[in-house]
Design a protein around this motif. Structure first.
Motif, mmCIF file in Angstrom:
data_model
loop_
_atom_site.group_PDB
_atom_site.id
_atom_site.type_symbol
_atom_site.label_atom_id
_atom_site.label_comp_id
_atom_site.label_asym_id
_atom_site.label_seq_id
_atom_site.Cartn_x
_atom_site.Cartn_y
_atom_site.Cartn_z
ATOM 1 N N LYS A 33 12.573 -11.072 -20.869
ATOM 2 C CA LYS A 33 12.429 -12.292 -21.657
ATOM 3 C C LYS A 33 10.955 -12.695 -21.686
ATOM 4 O O LYS A 33 10.095 -12.024 -21.104
ATOM 5 C CB LYS A 33 13.282 -13.406 -21.055
ATOM 6 C CG LYS A 33 12.978 -13.704 -19.598
ATOM 7 C CD LYS A 33 13.952 -14.732 -19.028
ATOM 8 C CE LYS A 33 13.686 -14.984 -17.548
ATOM 9 N NZ LYS A 33 14.627 -15.975 -16.987
ATOM 10 N N TRP A 34 10.671 -13.803 -22.343
ATOM 11 C CA TRP A 34 9.299 -14.265 -22.499
ATOM 12 C C TRP A 34 8.631 -14.478 -21.139
ATOM 13 O O TRP A 34 9.211 -15.039 -20.230
ATOM 14 C CB TRP A 34 9.275 -15.582 -23.266
ATOM 15 C CG TRP A 34 9.510 -15.455 -24.736
ATOM 16 C CD1 TRP A 34 10.720 -15.409 -25.365
ATOM 17 C CD2 TRP A 34 8.509 -15.379 -25.752
ATOM 18 N NE1 TRP A 34 10.542 -15.299 -26.723
ATOM 19 C CE2 TRP A 34 9.187 -15.285 -26.990
ATOM 20 C CE3 TRP A 34 7.121 -15.383 -25.745
ATOM 21 C CZ2 TRP A 34 8.514 -15.183 -28.204
ATOM 22 C CZ3 TRP A 34 6.442 -15.289 -26.950
ATOM 23 C CH2 TRP A 34 7.135 -15.184 -28.161
ATOM 24 N N GLU A 35 7.401 -14.008 -21.049
ATOM 25 C CA GLU A 35 6.538 -14.403 -19.941
ATOM 26 C C GLU A 35 5.998 -15.796 -20.243
ATOM 27 O O GLU A 35 5.572 -16.065 -21.368
ATOM 28 C CB GLU A 35 5.392 -13.395 -19.804
ATOM 29 C CG GLU A 35 4.341 -13.749 -18.775
ATOM 30 C CD GLU A 35 3.223 -12.710 -18.755
ATOM 31 O OE1 GLU A 35 3.522 -11.509 -18.568
ATOM 32 O OE2 GLU A 35 2.045 -13.093 -18.953
ATOM 33 N N THR A 36 6.012 -16.679 -19.270
ATOM 34 C CA THR A 36 5.613 -18.068 -19.495
ATOM 35 C C THR A 36 4.474 -18.452 -18.574
ATOM 36 O O THR A 36 4.549 -18.247 -17.359
ATOM 37 C CB THR A 36 6.801 -19.020 -19.260
ATOM 38 O OG1 THR A 36 7.877 -18.669 -20.130
ATOM 39 C CG2 THR A 36 6.391 -20.458 -19.526
ATOM 40 N N THR A 37 3.427 -19.024 -19.173
ATOM 41 C CA THR A 37 2.307 -19.553 -18.404
ATOM 42 C C THR A 37 2.303 -21.067 -18.510
ATOM 43 O O THR A 37 2.284 -21.629 -19.605
ATOM 44 C CB THR A 37 0.968 -18.997 -18.922
ATOM 45 O OG1 THR A 37 0.945 -17.583 -18.735
ATOM 46 C CG2 THR A 37 -0.194 -19.620 -18.171
ATOM 47 N N THR A 38 2.351 -21.726 -17.371
ATOM 48 C CA THR A 38 2.325 -23.183 -17.293
ATOM 49 C C THR A 38 0.976 -23.613 -16.733
ATOM 50 O O THR A 38 0.562 -23.109 -15.678
ATOM 51 C CB THR A 38 3.456 -23.702 -16.389
ATOM 52 O OG1 THR A 38 4.716 -23.256 -16.901
ATOM 53 C CG2 THR A 38 3.452 -25.210 -16.326
ATOM 54 N N VAL A 92 6.374 -12.559 -15.113
ATOM 55 C CA VAL A 92 5.276 -11.698 -15.542
ATOM 56 C C VAL A 92 5.823 -10.364 -16.040
ATOM 57 O O VAL A 92 6.634 -9.707 -15.385
ATOM 58 C CB VAL A 92 4.293 -11.471 -14.379
ATOM 59 C CG1 VAL A 92 3.180 -10.528 -14.805
ATOM 60 C CG2 VAL A 92 3.714 -12.800 -13.922
ATOM 61 N N LEU A 93 5.342 -9.952 -17.220
ATOM 62 C CA LEU A 93 5.813 -8.716 -17.841
ATOM 63 C C LEU A 93 4.908 -7.553 -17.443
ATOM 64 O O LEU A 93 3.740 -7.505 -17.822
ATOM 65 C CB LEU A 93 5.831 -8.867 -19.360
ATOM 66 C CG LEU A 93 6.887 -9.832 -19.913
ATOM 67 C CD1 LEU A 93 6.557 -10.225 -21.339
ATOM 68 C CD2 LEU A 93 8.267 -9.200 -19.835
ATOM 69 N N VAL A 94 5.437 -6.626 -16.662
ATOM 70 C CA VAL A 94 4.681 -5.441 -16.259
ATOM 71 C C VAL A 94 5.634 -4.250 -16.200
ATOM 72 O O VAL A 94 6.855 -4.406 -16.111
ATOM 73 C CB VAL A 94 4.006 -5.622 -14.877
ATOM 74 C CG1 VAL A 94 2.935 -6.688 -14.927
ATOM 75 C CG2 VAL A 94 5.036 -5.945 -13.805
ATOM 76 N N ASN A 152 10.450 -8.501 -15.907
ATOM 77 C CA ASN A 152 9.845 -9.789 -15.552
ATOM 78 C C ASN A 152 9.705 -9.791 -14.036
ATOM 79 O O ASN A 152 10.600 -10.193 -13.309
ATOM 80 C CB ASN A 152 10.728 -10.944 -16.020
ATOM 81 C CG ASN A 152 10.848 -10.985 -17.532
ATOM 82 O OD1 ASN A 152 11.847 -10.569 -18.115
ATOM 83 N ND2 ASN A 152 9.812 -11.504 -18.172
ATOM 84 N N ALA A 153 8.538 -9.309 -13.576
ATOM 85 C CA ALA A 153 8.433 -8.878 -12.191
ATOM 86 C C ALA A 153 8.078 -9.967 -11.203
ATOM 87 O O ALA A 153 8.240 -9.769 -10.010
ATOM 88 C CB ALA A 153 7.398 -7.748 -12.077
#
Length: 773
Positions: free
Chosen positions: A424-429, A458-460, A477-478
């Motif tokens: 799913k989406w990686e999200t940065t806050t 995080v997408l890796v 999403n690690a």
């Protein structure tokens, strides 16, 4: 002499039948002494010509620009030409405005490999690597004045190297050309529905035609064998349509704004490629795929693929301010990406910000403070940059060797990449607190911010075990990563008579740490050499932190060796001593640890601008402090090997029985102790301060009496003029490349700060003339 010393040190540990003969020192007077860097670098002229015209009136405006840019490369074999035409225009009345922003460009570029080593997709072998490691005794030309192709042609691999290319011959044998035709721009319309309500719509196009060819002419049995030609054509079409409804209303001391909008992005890429080997004629007029059609069928290749992706977004924003004293803004957007599976396609990302202009308060009365504002913000941002179809497994069908009962070949399929339908989406806050301060009627201004950024999901790519076979690992999403720090800037403006000046400085700190990796094992990266990896990403440490043995000086005696942890049977005085971290009295892979990372403690900049009468002068300095770089080329630079590579001058301070106060180990043409292993020996502080730009100009406008000329200015600029650093490599400001992760398909973001020996940033001098008619 150093070569003989290295041979003698190696022969002590070799079997008698494997002894390497020493060289007669008298041959030194017969060998050349080539500075290969001076052979491949050159002064590179650059020219840029720009012509603009504009016109307009009450109901229309037009702008036309033409530009030509040419740059020769500082490294031989590089070249860049670009032609650009830009046209902007609009027509309008009280209710509607219609216009366009369009540009057409053509770029023609001769490329050299920038990775330094050549492994990994898109990283062709680089002449800079050969220039760094080629032995200085390797002559450039033969007796007939022809370039010697490789050191193997000289017949002595110990002295000259084992087949490394002559950097100039390599450049002549590599022809990598990229041509790009691009149409970029948009057409738009604005409709004033009501006094406070405006509707805007825009349709944008980015259409790119790209043609790339790589011709590699055979140099030796090990380099570019056989001669080959690869060509590819790419058409990339990106359409963007966005529409917004914008509301603004002022009543009394209040101001309310609102925005609703949608955006649609649609992208399609088509690729067609072909390749040929063993061309029967390699002259420039015969470098075409057809030139290989008379060869074996296996020498001809073709490929073609198309890909598509799309993004659908909805967004809204509302704002309120009172006397510009209290300001509140809130927004939200919802993005749907085709890069995620149906169940996780959409992500929602809110944001909010507040500000208090305290200097506007009636009770605020500090004469020397002209402006004081406090502000805070919170926002979320999504990331979808993970390839096109990572939620689905990728299978290739074709003819593979699957023996049946009769031993024949049958059509089959193989798994190329494992999908993950749960990504799913990686999200940065990010949360930010800031202050703005101006003093003495805005002569001095200060801006300070504290930020905390946390990235979740995080997408890796997480490497698969070797038992999975040659399959690209899936995206997952690690985990979680945090970044936090301070940002501070200070500016001072002042006029003294006819002198006006502005001085400024800024500094930013950053602290990066991995908080979690879910259920994943630590992620390794930087597979530079056989004893890699160089980096390890795991909770508690920065992304891509260096994971190394710790060097602790040199062994000075056999007693020193006997009293230390066991390294190898062949450890001798003058070898590197490594630290036994786990206390098992043996140096092995368990003695690696996190030592340093590529993130600077702080980044800073300094600027100065001066104007006196018709003269102007500007300077900009940029620097970083506290970042580490793994000087991978140092693996060759500080050693004398059987492959005949060149070494840094530091090797003159190598360990000998007469010179023990040194950090450079003894020389040997084979590394029995593992002195070259991945360790802190090659980890360097890459802090630097660079004068990025200095410009001096003079305005001749007051001297020109012609009514046709409204302005005339001459100027001179130097870019990357000076760099102050203790770093040993060519340039402390390096970039990641796919060599750092070769064979493992792990993101190169996890292996930045590794220097393979790539082309440094050039020092550029520009002389210009600006004329306004």
């Amino acid at each position: 002499m150093i070569r003989n010393e290295a041979i003698a040190n190696a022969n002590i540990l070799r079997d008698p039948i494997r002894q390497v003969p020493l060289y007669d020192p008298g041959i030194l007077n017969q060998l050349p002494d080539i500075d290969w860097l001076s052979q491949v670098f050159q002064a590179a002229p650059t020219q840029k010509h720009v012509l603009t015209a504009s016109a307009g009136g009450e109901n229309s405006q037009f702008y036309l620009m033409g530009e030509y840019f040419n740059q020769e490369g500082v490294f031989k074999g590089q070249r860049f030409d670009k032609y650009l035409i830009r046209f902007n225009g609009d027509i309008r009345n009280k209710w509607i405005k219609i216009g366009n922003n369009l540009s057409f460009s053509f770029a023609d570029r001769d490329v050299i490999g920038s990775s330094g080593d050549g492994a990994g997709p898109g990283n062709e072998l680089s002449g800079i690597r050969y220039a760094l490691i080629a032995a200085p005794v390797f002559p450039v030309y033969d007796a007939q004045g022809q370039l010697i192709p490789t050191s193997a042609n000289l017949g002595d691999p110990v002295l000259y190297g084992d087949g490394n290319a002559n950097p100039l011959a390599f450049i002549n044998a590599t022809h990598w050309n990229v041509q790009r035709y691009r149409i970029f721009g948009n057409v738009f319309a604005e409709l004033n529905i009501l006094k406070d309500l405006t509707f805007k719509t825009s349709l944008g196009l980015d259409l790119l035609f790209r043609r790339e060819s790589i011709f590699k002419e055979r140099l030796s049995a090990a380099i570019y064998d056989p001669t080959s030609l690869s060509e590819g054509s790419v058409t990339d079409r990106n359409l963007v349509w966005n529409s917004t409804l914008d509301y603004t209303r002022n009543f009394g001391n209040h101001r309310v704004t609102g925005l609703l909008g949608t955006e649609v992005i649609e992208n399609r890429t088509d690729y067609l490629g072909a390749s040929a080997r063993n061309l029967f004629n390699t002259a420039p007029n015969f470098r075409f795929i057809d030139n290989g059609l008379n060869q074996n069928l296996g020498d001809i290749g073709a490929s073609g693929v198309a890909s598509e992706w799309g993004l659908l977004s909805y967004f809204g924003q509302i704002g309120y301010s009172y006397k510009n004293k209290y300001v509140v803004n809130g927004g939200i957007r919802r993005d749907g990406s085709s890069r995620f599976g149906p169940q996780n396609r959409y992500g929602t990302f809110p944001s909010v910000s507040v500000a208090w202009n305290i200097s506007s308060e009636s009770f605020f009365n500090i004469p020397f403070i002209s402006h004081l504002k406090f502000r805070a913000s919170y926002g979320e941002l999504g990331n979808q940059e993970i390839g096109l179809y990572p939620y689905s497994s990728l299978v290739q069908t074709g003819v593979f060797v699957y023996p049946n009962g009769n031993g024949g070949i049958v059509t089959g399929a193989k798994l190329l990449e494992t999908g993950n339908d749960k990504i799913k989406w990686e999200t940065t806050t990010q949360t930010d607190f800031g202050i703005e301060l101006s003093l003495f009627e805005d002569k001095i201004s200060v801006v300070a911010d504290y930020y905390y950024k946390k990235t979740t999901d995080v997408l890796v790519r997480v490497p698969l075990p070797q038992t999975a076979g040659a399959i690209n690992p899936p995206f997952v999403n690690a985990g979680e990563v945090e970044n936090k720090g301070l940002e501070f800037s200070l500016n001072w403006r002042q006029s003294v008579g006819q002198l006006r000046y502005e001085l400024g400085g800024n500094i930013s700190t950053v602290s990066n740490k991995v908080l979690a990796l879910s259920e994943s094992e630590p992620i390794l990266g930087g597979f530079g050499l056989s004893d890699g990896p160089i980096t390890k990403t795991e909770p508690g440490y920065p992304l891509g932190s260096f994971f190394l043995y710790q060097a602790d000086g040199l062994f000075q005696s056999q007693a020193d060796i006997d009293a230390s942890a066991f390294q190898t049977e062949d450890t001798r005085p003058g070898d590197v001593k490594f630290v036994d971290l786990n206390g098992d009295n043996m140096i092995n892979d368990k003695d690696r640890s996190h030592v340093g990372d590529p993130f600077p403690d702080f980044i800073y900049g300094l600027s100065a601008n001066f104007n006196y009468k018709n003269f102007d002068l500007s300077l900009f300095f940029q620097g970083v402090y506290g970042n580490d770089v793994y000087f991978l080329y140092g693996n060759f630079a500080y050693e004398t090997q059987s492959r005949g590579f060149n070494s840094y001058r530091d090797i003159l301070n190598r360990w000998t029985t007469e010179n023990t106060d040194t950090e450079i180990p003894k020389v040997s043409i084979d590394d029995r102790n593992g002195n070259r292993r991945i360790s802190t020996r090659f980890l360097e502080d890459a802090s630097y301060l660079r004068l990025k730009n200095i410009t001096i100009g003079y305005d001749l406008g007051t001297l020109i009496k012609s009514p046709a000329i409204r302005g005339l200015r001459i100027y001179a600029t130097a870019q990357n003029a000076f760099t102050w650093t203790k770093y040993s490599g060519l340039d402390p400001e390096i970039q990641a490349n796919s060599n750092d992760t070769r064979g493992f398909n792990v993101s190169s973001d996890l292996a930045v700060g590794i220097d393979w020996g790539s082309v440094p940033a050039p020092r550029t001098f520009i002389f210009g003339l600006n004329v306004n008619f």
